[in-house]
Write a protein that holds these residues in place. Sequence first.
Motif, PDB file in Angstrom:
ATOM      1  N   ARG A  67     -11.668  -9.342  11.836  1.00 41.22           N
ATOM      2  CA  ARG A  67     -11.810 -10.780  12.012  1.00 41.22           C
ATOM      3  C   ARG A  67     -11.313 -11.538  10.771  1.00 41.22           C
ATOM      4  N   ILE A  68     -11.666 -11.002   9.617  1.00 42.05           N
ATOM      5  CA  ILE A  68     -11.254 -11.648   8.371  1.00 42.05           C
ATOM      6  C   ILE A  68      -9.738 -11.519   8.184  1.00 42.05           C
ATOM      7  N   CYS A  69      -9.235 -10.372   8.587  1.00 41.64           N
ATOM      8  CA  CYS A  69      -7.797 -10.144   8.515  1.00 41.64           C
ATOM      9  C   CYS A  69      -7.062 -11.098   9.466  1.00 41.64           C
ATOM     10  N   GLN A  70      -7.652 -11.334  10.607  1.00 42.71           N
ATOM     11  CA  GLN A  70      -7.055 -12.252  11.575  1.00 42.71           C
ATOM     12  C   GLN A  70      -6.939 -13.655  10.991  1.00 42.71           C
ATOM     13  N   LEU A  71      -7.996 -14.061  10.274  1.00 43.05           N
ATOM     14  CA  LEU A  71      -7.994 -15.394   9.680  1.00 43.05           C
ATOM     15  C   LEU A  71      -7.005 -15.483   8.513  1.00 43.05           C
ATOM     16  N   LYS A  72      -6.931 -14.415   7.743  1.00 44.79           N
ATOM     17  CA  LYS A  72      -6.045 -14.406   6.569  1.00 44.79           C
ATOM     18  C   LYS A  72      -4.580 -14.317   6.965  1.00 44.79           C
ATOM     19  N   TYR A  73      -4.283 -13.463   7.943  1.00 46.61           N
ATOM     20  CA  TYR A  73      -2.880 -13.181   8.276  1.00 46.61           C
ATOM     21  C   TYR A  73      -2.481 -13.667   9.665  1.00 46.61           C
ATOM     22  N   ARG A  74      -3.398 -14.292  10.365  1.00 42.30           N
ATOM     23  CA  ARG A  74      -3.111 -14.832  11.697  1.00 42.30           C
ATOM     24  C   ARG A  74      -2.646 -13.770  12.688  1.00 42.30           C
ATOM     25  N   VAL A  75      -3.247 -12.625  12.611  1.00 42.02           N
ATOM     26  CA  VAL A  75      -2.948 -11.569  13.586  1.00 42.02           C
ATOM     27  C   VAL A  75      -3.701 -11.912  14.861  1.00 42.02           C
ATOM     28  N   ASN A  76      -2.986 -12.003  15.986  1.00 42.93           N
ATOM     29  CA  ASN A  76      -3.660 -12.517  17.178  1.00 42.93           C
ATOM     30  C   ASN A  76      -4.015 -11.445  18.201  1.00 42.93           C
ATOM     31  N   ASP A  77      -3.758 -10.181  17.872  1.00 42.52           N
ATOM     32  CA  ASP A  77      -4.034  -9.119  18.838  1.00 42.52           C
ATOM     33  C   ASP A  77      -4.572  -7.902  18.088  1.00 42.52           C
ATOM     34  N   LEU A  78      -5.815  -7.532  18.388  1.00 45.40           N
ATOM     35  CA  LEU A  78      -6.478  -6.425  17.676  1.00 45.40           C
ATOM     36  C   LEU A  78      -5.730  -5.106  17.823  1.00 45.40           C
ATOM     37  N   ARG A  79      -4.995  -4.973  18.927  1.00 41.03           N
ATOM     38  CA  ARG A  79      -4.324  -3.700  19.176  1.00 41.03           C
ATOM     39  C   ARG A  79      -3.235  -3.417  18.150  1.00 41.03           C
ATOM     40  N   LEU A  80      -2.693  -4.493  17.570  1.00 38.74           N
ATOM     41  CA  LEU A  80      -1.609  -4.323  16.584  1.00 38.74           C
ATOM     42  C   LEU A  80      -2.017  -3.437  15.413  1.00 38.74           C
ATOM     43  N   TYR A  81      -3.311  -3.474  15.059  1.00 45.42           N
ATOM     44  CA  TYR A  81      -3.759  -2.735  13.881  1.00 45.42           C
ATOM     45  C   TYR A  81      -3.615  -1.226  14.023  1.00 45.42           C
ATOM     46  N   SER A  82      -3.649  -0.740  15.263  1.00 46.62           N
ATOM     47  CA  SER A  82      -3.634   0.718  15.423  1.00 46.62           C
ATOM     48  C   SER A  82      -2.407   1.218  16.174  1.00 46.62           C
ATOM     49  N   GLN A  83      -1.431   0.352  16.403  1.00 52.97           N
ATOM     50  CA  GLN A  83      -0.247   0.809  17.142  1.00 52.97           C
ATOM     51  C   GLN A  83       0.819   1.418  16.244  1.00 52.97           C
ATOM     52  N   ASN A  84       0.651   1.269  14.948  1.00 49.76           N
ATOM     53  CA  ASN A  84       1.607   1.825  13.985  1.00 49.76           C
ATOM     54  C   ASN A  84       3.032   1.345  14.205  1.00 49.76           C
ATOM     55  N   ASP A  85       3.186   0.124  14.630  1.00 50.60           N
ATOM     56  CA  ASP A  85       4.522  -0.450  14.782  1.00 50.60           C
ATOM     57  C   ASP A  85       4.995  -0.892  13.402  1.00 50.60           C
ATOM     58  N   ILE A  86       6.072  -0.248  12.976  1.00 46.35           N
ATOM     59  CA  ILE A  86       6.544  -0.475  11.611  1.00 46.35           C
ATOM     60  C   ILE A  86       6.938  -1.931  11.386  1.00 46.35           C
ATOM     61  N   ARG A  87       7.377  -2.601  12.461  1.00 43.56           N
ATOM     62  CA  ARG A  87       7.781  -4.016  12.304  1.00 43.56           C
ATOM     63  C   ARG A  87       6.572  -4.888  11.969  1.00 43.56           C
ATOM     64  N   PHE A  88       5.421  -4.486  12.500  1.00 41.07           N
ATOM     65  CA  PHE A  88       4.175  -5.196  12.174  1.00 41.07           C
ATOM     66  C   PHE A  88       3.723  -4.831  10.758  1.00 41.07           C
ATOM     67  N   LEU A  89       3.689  -3.525  10.506  1.00 37.31           N
ATOM     68  CA  LEU A  89       3.097  -3.041   9.251  1.00 37.31           C
ATOM     69  C   LEU A  89       3.865  -3.500   8.021  1.00 37.31           C
ATOM     70  N   LYS A  90       5.193  -3.603   8.132  1.00 38.37           N
ATOM     71  CA  LYS A  90       5.947  -3.897   6.910  1.00 38.37           C
ATOM     72  C   LYS A  90       5.913  -5.374   6.517  1.00 38.37           C
ATOM     73  N   GLN A  91       5.195  -6.162   7.291  1.00 43.46           N
ATOM     74  CA  GLN A  91       5.107  -7.585   6.929  1.00 43.46           C
ATOM     75  C   GLN A  91       4.077  -7.853   5.833  1.00 43.46           C
ATOM     76  N   PHE A  92       3.273  -6.844   5.523  1.00 43.93           N
ATOM     77  CA  PHE A  92       2.164  -7.083   4.589  1.00 43.93           C
ATOM     78  C   PHE A  92       2.468  -6.431   3.253  1.00 43.93           C
ATOM     79  N   THR A  93       3.414  -7.025   2.541  1.00 47.07           N
ATOM     80  CA  THR A  93       3.805  -6.418   1.257  1.00 47.07           C
ATOM     81  C   THR A  93       3.250  -7.255   0.115  1.00 47.07           C
ATOM     82  N   GLY A  94       3.323  -6.681  -1.054  1.00 48.78           N
ATOM     83  CA  GLY A  94       3.004  -7.441  -2.254  1.00 48.78           C
ATOM     84  C   GLY A  94       1.529  -7.541  -2.578  1.00 48.78           C
ATOM     85  N   ALA A  95       0.686  -7.017  -1.695  1.00 52.71           N
ATOM     86  CA  ALA A  95      -0.749  -7.074  -1.992  1.00 52.71           C
ATOM     87  C   ALA A  95      -1.258  -5.661  -2.268  1.00 52.71           C
ATOM     88  N   ILE A  96      -2.394  -5.583  -2.947  1.00 57.36           N
ATOM     89  CA  ILE A  96      -2.904  -4.260  -3.276  1.00 57.36           C
ATOM     90  C   ILE A  96      -3.848  -3.741  -2.196  1.00 57.36           C
TER      91      ILE A  96
END
Length: 343
Positions: free
Chosen positions: A314-343
């Motif tokens: 939920r917090i991740c959704q608010l921070k990054y505006r992810v609108n579909d919970l399924r994205l977190y576990s689908q391992n789609d590289i196009r989704f995953l590579k958008q979150f760079t630069g953070a630790i």
Amino acid sequence: MEELLQQIKNIKQEVTAYIANHADDAEAFRIKYLGTKGLVKNIMGEMKNVPNEKKKEFGLLLNEVKQFVEDKYNSLKQSTQQTDTNTFNLIDWSLPGNPITVGTRHPLSIVRNQIVSIFKRLGFAVAEGPEIEDDWHNFGAMNLPEDHPARDMQDTFYINKNPDWLLRTHTSSVQARVMENQKPPIRVICPGRVYRNETISARAHCFFHQIEGLYIDENVSFADLKQTLYFFVQEMFGKETKVRFRPSYFPFTEPSAEMDISCLICGGDGCNVCKHTGWVEILGSGMVHPKVLENFNIDSNKYTGFAFGMGVERICQLKYRVNDLRLYSQNDIRFLKQFTGAI
Ligand code: PHE
């Protein structure tokens, strides 16, 4: 003389056989047949022994053989050279190498790390517990005895082999594990994965992540709970974020409250994420129920405590505006590579 004649005739055959076996080495061929000590030179040297009347016949034959061997050598040289230059030229040695792509951290890990580091600054230690739990740690110890209707609040995955085992439905089970092993003062946060039997959709999943907080000491009050969570929200979402507490119910806390923050997506104006209320619920919390303390022989007259549990998605959704919970576990590289630069 007959012998020499035969030798000359044999050369052609020998050369052809030799090339079939050593087609890759033109230089060795040259040395063997055309070098100063080569076979052709050898036979040439025999010419002086040939009687004059036969010299013409021998000369013609020898020249023909010499020509044959030289032709073979030339074509051998050409073909080996060609394959050499072919592989060499196919590679453009000046091209830059293929870039090595480095993976990026998962958005849930980024958010979890941020949350953990905020609470660490307040003196919270990190505690973890098993994802396969027993009934006692997940429910019983948390003041949900068998037949307690609140068990229906969470659709539990039980393990067939042993009905006493289940996949933990909340990280509150780690509260139980910590109280079992530590004496107050206790100040821990417990990040982890939890499981509930929900139909997978954009808004629900059969597993998700929580971060639990537990603070037990003398004189811990609801004011401490509120102040801790205010601090967390300001650090996590910014100073301008508003907070509100709503009375709620959890068997393991009394009193209990759910905490909302002003919607970061629409700034409180109303949108899909906040269901047009301007507020988003991010956690459940409350003062640890005396019964829970007593379950671990912690004197509830001496000690009080607060606990909270928040959803990382939920917090991740608010921070990054992810609108579909399924994205977190689908391992789609196009989704995953958008979150760079953070630790
Ligand atoms: N365990 C609760 C849940 O999963 C959250 C919670 C944790 C509430 C701690 C109060 C105290 O919904």
